[in-house]
Design an enzyme around this catalytic site. Structure first.
Site, short mmCIF file in Angstrom:
data_model
loop_
_atom_site.label_atom_id
_atom_site.label_comp_id
_atom_site.label_asym_id
_atom_site.label_seq_id
_atom_site.Cartn_x
_atom_site.Cartn_y
_atom_site.Cartn_z
N CYS A 1 0.89 -1.22 0.12
CA CYS A 1 0.05 -0.12 -0.15
C CYS A 1 1.00 1.22 -0.02
CB CYS A 1 -0.89 0.03 1.32
SG CYS A 1 -2.13 1.50 1.39
N ASP B 1 0.48 3.79 1.67
CA ASP B 1 0.18 4.24 2.91
C ASP B 1 1.87 4.58 3.56
OD1 ASP B 1 0.11 4.81 5.94
OD2 ASP B 1 -1.91 3.81 5.69
N ARG C 1 3.05 5.13 6.32
CA ARG C 1 3.45 4.22 7.55
C ARG C 1 3.69 2.77 7.22
NH1 ARG C 1 -2.40 5.14 10.42
NH2 ARG C 1 -2.98 4.63 8.11
N HIS D 1 -1.98 -3.97 5.12
CA HIS D 1 -1.95 -3.63 6.42
C HIS D 1 -3.32 -3.39 7.04
CE1 HIS D 1 -2.60 0.88 5.96
NE2 HIS D 1 -2.56 0.61 4.65
N CYS E 1 -6.21 0.01 7.01
CA CYS E 1 -5.82 0.49 5.63
C CYS E 1 -7.02 1.64 5.17
CB CYS E 1 -5.82 -0.66 4.76
SG CYS E 1 -5.32 0.01 2.83
CO CO Z 1 -3.45 1.22 2.94
#
Ligand code: CO
Length: 210
Positions: free
Chosen positions: A42, A44, A46, A98, A101
């Site tokens: 992803c 993301d 993080r 994750h 998400c």
């Molecule tokens: Co995500």
């Protein structure tokens, strides 16, 4: 003074640090890359691939998009996959979702995000296809976690259904496709035990040769 000066400062410090521990590091990497892994994760912020698995530049090839989706008409993802498998000869493709998400939650909660909803439609397909499994989970947060896992398993299958993975197996190349999920809460990865390592694990309808 650029507002991004701190990033250049960080970069100079990082490059100096790496060079101190291995003076030839950048010269070796400039000559070639030889990663064993392709990470499909992803976008993301993080969930940074290299840091999570403790790998240096050159050790993992990376493709990231919102909610780690593999779509058979997405030439971006397919190009990364083909280069990784055919040219770099990675031994492992790892789809990493994750928990927590935002893409998964947004699709599940039917948010109106404009253009992005066309991408998140892929998550809705996973949700709809697994309706009974998801409905059997009483609390919503656990259901979202399950949807993150089901999405990873689905995208692992999508990697395996590509001509890229199947041609690699047909010519005898070693290739394992794995599904993992990452927890933002403790920084740990979990193997979803859905690894595929050959044609015999592909449903007949998706096979490109027999
Ligand atoms: Co995500």
């Amino acid at each position: 003074m650029s507002k991004l000066d701190s990033l250049f400062d960080n970069n100079r410090a990082w490059a100096a640090h790496v060079k101190t521990s291995d003076p030839d590091f950048f010269a070796k990497l400039a000559a070639q890359q030889n990663p064993e892994y392709l990470w499909i994760g992803c976008s993301d912020s993080r969930v940074p691939a290299n840091q999570i698995v403790g790998l240096m530049p050159g050790e993992i090839f990376v493709h990231r998009n919102v909610a780690n989706v593999v779509v058979h008409t997405d030439f971006n993802c397919l190009t990364v996959l083909q280069y990784a498998v055919d040219v770099l000869k990675v031994k492992h493709v790892i789809v990493v979702g994750h928990y927590g998400c935002g893409g998964i939650r947004s699709a599940y909660e039917n948010h109106d995000n404009g253009l992005a909803d066309n991408w998140l439609r892929n998550i809705k397909d996973v949700q709809h296809a697994n309706y009974d499994l998801l409905e059997a989970v009483p609390d919503k947060e656990s259901r979202l976690e399950l949807l993150c896992e089901l999405n990873v398993q689905t995208q692992v299958a999508h990697v395996c259904h590509t001509t890229i993975a199947q041609r690699a197996w047909t010519r005898g190349q070693s290739l394992a496709v794995h599904g993992w999920v990452y927890s933002l809460k403790d920084g740990l990865l979990k193997d979803l035990d859905c690894t595929v390592e050959g044609m015999e694990q592909i449903p007949d309808a998706y096979r490109v040769s027999r």
